[in-house]
Design a protein around this motif. Sequence first.
Motif, PDB file in Angstrom:
ATOM      1  N   HIS A 157       0.833  -1.200   0.000  1.00  0.00           N
ATOM      2  CA  HIS A 157       0.000   0.000   0.000  1.00  0.00           C
ATOM      3  C   HIS A 157       0.868   1.251   0.000  1.00  0.00           C
ATOM      4  O   HIS A 157       1.893   1.316   0.680  1.00  0.00           O
ATOM      5  N   CYS A 158       0.447   2.220  -0.763  1.00  0.00           N
ATOM      6  CA  CYS A 158       1.198   3.470  -0.886  1.00  0.00           C
ATOM      7  C   CYS A 158       1.329   4.140   0.476  1.00  0.00           C
ATOM      8  O   CYS A 158       0.310   4.366   1.155  1.00  0.00           O
ATOM      9  N   PRO A 159       2.544   4.450   0.919  1.00  0.00           N
ATOM     10  CA  PRO A 159       2.715   5.069   2.238  1.00  0.00           C
ATOM     11  C   PRO A 159       2.203   6.509   2.304  1.00  0.00           C
ATOM     12  O   PRO A 159       1.929   7.015   3.390  1.00  0.00           O
ATOM     13  N   GLU A 160       2.053   7.145   1.152  1.00  0.00           N
ATOM     14  CA  GLU A 160       1.594   8.542   1.133  1.00  0.00           C
ATOM     15  C   GLU A 160       0.085   8.652   1.305  1.00  0.00           C
ATOM     16  O   GLU A 160      -0.402   9.521   2.027  1.00  0.00           O
ATOM     17  N   CYS A 161      -0.643   7.780   0.647  1.00  0.00           N
ATOM     18  CA  CYS A 161      -2.106   7.881   0.694  1.00  0.00           C
ATOM     19  C   CYS A 161      -2.753   6.757   1.488  1.00  0.00           C
ATOM     20  O   CYS A 161      -3.987   6.709   1.624  1.00  0.00           O
ATOM     21  N   GLU A 167      -4.855  12.098  -3.016  1.00  0.00           N
ATOM     22  CA  GLU A 167      -3.960  13.031  -2.349  1.00  0.00           C
ATOM     23  C   GLU A 167      -4.434  13.266  -0.920  1.00  0.00           C
ATOM     24  O   GLU A 167      -5.626  13.116  -0.609  1.00  0.00           O
ATOM     25  N   LYS A 168      -3.491  13.650  -0.050  1.00  0.00           N
ATOM     26  CA  LYS A 168      -3.858  13.922   1.339  1.00  0.00           C
ATOM     27  C   LYS A 168      -4.904  15.027   1.394  1.00  0.00           C
ATOM     28  O   LYS A 168      -4.826  16.015   0.669  1.00  0.00           O
ATOM     29  N   CYS A 215      -3.243  10.605  -5.929  1.00  0.00           N
ATOM     30  CA  CYS A 215      -1.988  10.707  -5.187  1.00  0.00           C
ATOM     31  C   CYS A 215      -0.827  10.810  -6.184  1.00  0.00           C
ATOM     32  O   CYS A 215      -0.722  10.009  -7.121  1.00  0.00           O
ATOM     33  N   SER A 216       0.037  11.763  -5.970  1.00  0.00           N
ATOM     34  CA  SER A 216       1.160  11.972  -6.888  1.00  0.00           C
ATOM     35  C   SER A 216       2.219  10.881  -6.749  1.00  0.00           C
ATOM     36  O   SER A 216       3.017  10.676  -7.666  1.00  0.00           O
ATOM     37  N   HIS A 217       2.206  10.186  -5.617  1.00  0.00           N
ATOM     38  CA  HIS A 217       3.227   9.157  -5.390  1.00  0.00           C
ATOM     39  C   HIS A 217       2.881   7.843  -6.115  1.00  0.00           C
ATOM     40  O   HIS A 217       3.742   7.213  -6.720  1.00  0.00           O
ATOM     41  N   CYS A 218       1.623   7.440  -6.042  1.00  0.00           N
ATOM     42  CA  CYS A 218       1.204   6.172  -6.670  1.00  0.00           C
ATOM     43  C   CYS A 218       0.337   6.398  -7.894  1.00  0.00           C
ATOM     44  O   CYS A 218      -0.119   5.427  -8.509  1.00  0.00           O
TER      45      CYS A 218
END
Length: 390
Positions: A157-161, A167-168, A215-218
């Motif tokens: 799982h994406c740690p950012e979202c 996105e947060k 989310c920009s990370h995933c």
Amino acid sequence: MSEEKDYYKILGVERSATADEIKRAYKKVAIKYHPDRNPGDKEAEEKFKQAAEAYDVLRDPDKRARYDHDQFGAAGVNGAGGFGGFSADSMDINDIFRHFSDIFSGSGFGGFGGFGGGGGASHAVRKGDDMRMKVKLTLAEIATGVTKRFKLRKQVHCPECGGSGCEKGHAPETCETCHGRGFVLRTQRSMFGMMQTQAPCPTCHGEGTIIKHACSHCHGNGVVQGEEIVEIKIPAGVGEGMMINVPEKGNAAPRGGINGDIQVIIEEAPHPDLIRDENDLIYNLLLTVPQATLGDTVEVPTIDGKARIKIEPGTQPGTALRLRGKGLPAVQGYGYGKGDIVVNISVYIPEHLTREEKDAISSLKDSENLQPTSSIKDKIFKAFRNYFNQ
């Protein structure tokens, strides 16, 4: 139990699984093979039915106890006098939804009304990809069971979202096309009149929600490539080539779905002295002529050390001695007790002798006690015939 009706295998659980574990496993299998997710797939439909049959038996303590008791060939599983007559061979899909309303109602798939939907959402549930790995075990680990820890490269799982894909500060929004149901209804005219069909929503692809702020990370997937420490519990008694399914320890699924599984394939590391024969272990013991003739006390290897056994005077080649209960346990409790260590005895005949040794043996060659009797011959040859005919 017959192979095609191994209910524990169908649900991917161990025989010791609790009622909650069985319920969760059934829900996962039902989601995977749900008709709405596999339209027109007869094989998936059959597996969906088999899972329902398995759950019907294993969720009921009385049925489960009777099934476990008749584990090696319960003839009445699906017929009259069996476990209640709920058979995959004759059941209707909609009967499954009605029969297991506690599972399907509000669970995010297949509503209580079956295929066509009555009320309730029918969201598509994603499942992560399964993983497969080999694990090499020693006899000592097989004898007791073992828990292994592995660092696996996998989808996490994406740690950012946190796996949401957003996105947060944002969250998935209800799909405006299907209003969160995950499906749309289409009405069309046919020769039988107006007919209504249900299909996955083309906007959210059956999820019921859409992501407007990815989310920009995933990039909205909810998963990224990463590493994870996974503990895998391997029961005692497993064997070469056996596969153990570890539920929900595989790749993470996009946007909050169900993780995939890990299929663990067992490999046995060879033992320097012991040879496995199902649950028995075989040790080939080579005695000298004096040991076999006069008797002796010798040490033989076991899984966890050594054991001393007594060699009776006059022990013949082909004799098999047993160390009861020193073998391997039956996997998952099948069978009764542990196997044995079987000590197969051979006698070494020296190839090179000194003159003194030859003279000593020559002096005994006409001794009456050194001549084999007919009964001894029959006993030795019978032992070797049985050994080679196994």
